[in-house]
Enzyme design. Structure first.
Site, short mmCIF file in Angstrom:
data_model
loop_
_atom_site.label_atom_id
_atom_site.label_comp_id
_atom_site.label_asym_id
_atom_site.label_seq_id
_atom_site.Cartn_x
_atom_site.Cartn_y
_atom_site.Cartn_z
N ASP A 177 44.20 40.57 40.30
CA ASP A 177 43.47 39.37 40.68
C ASP A 177 43.52 38.43 39.47
O ASP A 177 42.81 38.63 38.49
CB ASP A 177 42.04 39.75 41.05
CG ASP A 177 41.13 38.53 41.21
OD1 ASP A 177 41.63 37.38 41.07
OD2 ASP A 177 39.93 38.72 41.45
N GLN A 196 41.15 34.08 37.36
CA GLN A 196 40.65 33.55 36.09
C GLN A 196 41.73 33.52 35.01
O GLN A 196 41.71 32.66 34.13
CB GLN A 196 39.47 34.39 35.58
CG GLN A 196 38.22 34.26 36.41
CD GLN A 196 37.67 32.86 36.44
OE1 GLN A 196 37.86 32.06 35.51
NE2 GLN A 196 36.98 32.52 37.51
N CYS A 219 29.16 35.70 41.82
CA CYS A 219 29.85 36.51 42.84
C CYS A 219 30.28 37.86 42.27
O CYS A 219 31.35 38.37 42.59
CB CYS A 219 31.05 35.77 43.43
SG CYS A 219 30.58 34.31 44.34
#
Lengths: 406, 150
Positions: A200, A203, A364
């Site tokens: 992921d 960022q 989150c």
């Protein structure tokens, strides 16, 4: 060459805004980044001169839009060093990309009793899609733990890998802590057992050069809006062999080769995974963002942001009562903190009155908040256009609000 | 430095945040409801003691921002001795005050709660002030064990 900070700041028109009569200090970049004029212009130009639907018409505007759209894919391929543009799937964002992998690769390859490994520092978007899949399939979600600094515990991670492990899905850089995970090592360990790895990169991608072939990751996902591009577009990178073997995600137009009422055959990559009219202007805007970033260089941005983070950390540590949440050795430009009993929401409102935009909340990442036993943190996250002077404004604001709360 | 915030963060709010009133678990309560604001993580547990429709005692536990802590602290003070109908009417007045629907604040009706009127200028913070009252509403209606502002 010195870092062209003045030029960069001039390229982002929103940085001239006044918030509550004070110059904007935008430090909520981990939530979403601001857009340079070049990205804004690319969208205005498209809608003013070149816009039509893509991959359809033979008319001039459709051809133009298709060319720009596919050029963005080519730019993205080069930007992340993919082998082929077929490996670049345009989706709505990182969340959409992870759901796509869960619903296609996951459904086809993960069965009852199988295991998926994530880490303790995941964003909800890299937790919930796997929980949903596990629930449906009777598979098991395993969570690799971290230490109090916010670093993944590698021996514990390695110990979780076994013959039942079918996928490792980990965050490259944590949005709540800033931790940059040792993804090369993670991939090496997983691949030694023939387990694919999804990263992921939501960022990481705006802060560091990413080379998917050097990493050898199987999937890499991110959103455009954190990469100085519009919302509504993101990228799923997948190795071609994996993507080819995966069933399609959504059915519809654009993803088919032939359709009869008896049976349809599917388009090849990347269109197999791009059903329906895509976010045309947003993808083209993403292409413009890459062009813009290339004029500066991701390595220079990374070095500049590392300086900002070091300065912010050094100044923050001087404040009595400020606790930094996330102190990994390898860290991106995120400063998550708490101020004792002063709630992050109060910090957020107070800093806003000084023109400073930070995020206050659970980011989150509720399991991360639970781990540190805090309901929320305040988070200042930096981007290519922030300055040490802005960090000084932040630090002064924090000192004053501590005083006001008493 | 924070001149603009004086309407929002009045001294009474700081006082209730530092020293929340009725901040304890209640033994032998008649109603207990948990209120949660998932957006910011504010979490309160409200306890009520009732005598028919009279609220004889109110207390709370939990953690939240200064606005939500002050709001629930002030609320537990003000609803003690009120009937359920009076408390519900006060909730309505308070809600109108904090969401800005009623331009003129009825100071007589809201009393001390007027210190929270400043949130109407900060839409992102309205839920901090109203969480307490939504939780009270749920407790009085006795419909559920937990409520969420989302």
């Amino acid at each position: 060459m010195t870092y062209p900070i003045e030029k960069i700041r001039a390229d982002f028109p929103i940085l001239n805004e006044k918030i509550r009569n004070k110059p904007l200090v935008y430090l909520d970049n981990a939530a979403s980044c601001q857009k340079p004029q070049a990205v804004i212009d690319s969208i205005v130009k498209l809608y003013s001169h070149d816009y039509a639907n893509v991959h359809r018409g033979v008319h001039t505007l459709s051809v133009r839009s298709t060319d720009y759209f596919e050029a963005a894919r080519e730019k993205m391929k080069t930007f992340i060093s993919a082998q082929s543009e077929k490996e670049i799937i345009f989706v709505r964002g990182a969340t959409d990309a992870i759901n796509l992998v869960a619903q296609t690769y996951g459904k086809a390859n993960i069965h009852a009793g199988d295991e998926i490994i994530i880490t303790a520092m995941e964003h909800h978007s890299n937790i919930v899609p796997w929980q949903m899949l596990c629930e449906e399939k009777g598979a098991i979600l395993k969570v690799a733990p971290m230490n109090l600094a916010g670093e993944l515990l590698m021996p514990e991670f390695e110990a979780l890998l076994n013959s039942k492990t079918k996928l490792v899905s980990v965050v490259h850089m944590s949005n709540a802590l800033g931790t940059i995970n040792p993804v090369e090592k993670i991939i090496e360990l997983a691949h030694a057992r023939k387990i694919p790895v999804l990263l992921d990169g939501a960022q990481a991608i705006p802060h560091t050069p990413v080379d998917v072939q050097a990493l050898d990751c199987d999937f890499y996902v991110f959103s455009g809006h954190k990469l100085y591009a519009p919302t509504g577009v993101g990228v799923l990178y997948g190795k071609q062999s994996l993507l080819e073997a995966m069933p399609p995600y959504q059915g519809g137009g654009d993803m088919i080769r032939t359709v009869t009422f008896e049976k349809s055959t599917y388009a090849g990559l990347p269109h197999k995974f791009e059903a329906g009219t895509p976010s045309i202007a947003e993808v083209i805007g993403l292409g413009a963002a890459i062009d813009y970033l290339n004029t500066i260089g991701m390595d220079k941005i990374a070095a500049y942001e590392a300086e900002l983070l070091a300065y912010a950390t050094q100044e923050a540590l001087k404040i009595d009562g400020l606790k930094i949440i996330g102190e990994a050795k390898e860290k991106g430009a995120i400063l998550s903190f708490t101020l004792g009993k002063i709630h992050p929401h109060d910090i957020g409102t107070m800093l806003d009155s000084l023109g400073i935009a930070i995020r206050a909340g659970h980011h989150c990442a509720m399991p991360v908040m639970d781990f540190y036993k805090v309901p929320a943190t305040a988070r200042a996250s930096f981007a290519m256009y922030n300055t040490k002077a802005e960090i000084d404004v932040l630090i002064l604001g924090i000192k004053n609000l501590i005083e006001m709360f008493g | 430095m924070f001149e603009d915030l004086r309407d929002l963060y009045q001294e009474v709010i700081f006082d209730h945040n530092r020293n929340p009133r009725n901040f304890h678990v209640m033994e032998n309560y008649d109603r207990m409801v948990e209120g949660f604001n998932p957006l910011c993580g504010d979490r309160i547990t409200l306890f009520l003691k009732l005598d028919d429709d009279l609220i004889t005692d109110a207390s709370f536990q939990g953690s939240g921002c200064a606005i939500s802590t002050a709001s629930v602290s002030l609320m537990t003070e003000i609803v003690k001795g009120k009937t359920e109908a009076e408390a519900e009417a006060l909730f309505k007045t308070f809600h109108e005050m904090t969401t800005g629907k009623d331009e003129n604040i009825n100071f007589e009706a809201v009393g001390k709660l007027a210190v929270l009127a400043g949130v109407r200028e900060y839409p992102a913070r309205v839920k901090c002030a109203t969480l307490a009252w939504h939780t009270l509403d749920a407790a009085l209606k006795n419909e559920q064990q937990s409520i969420s502002t989302e």
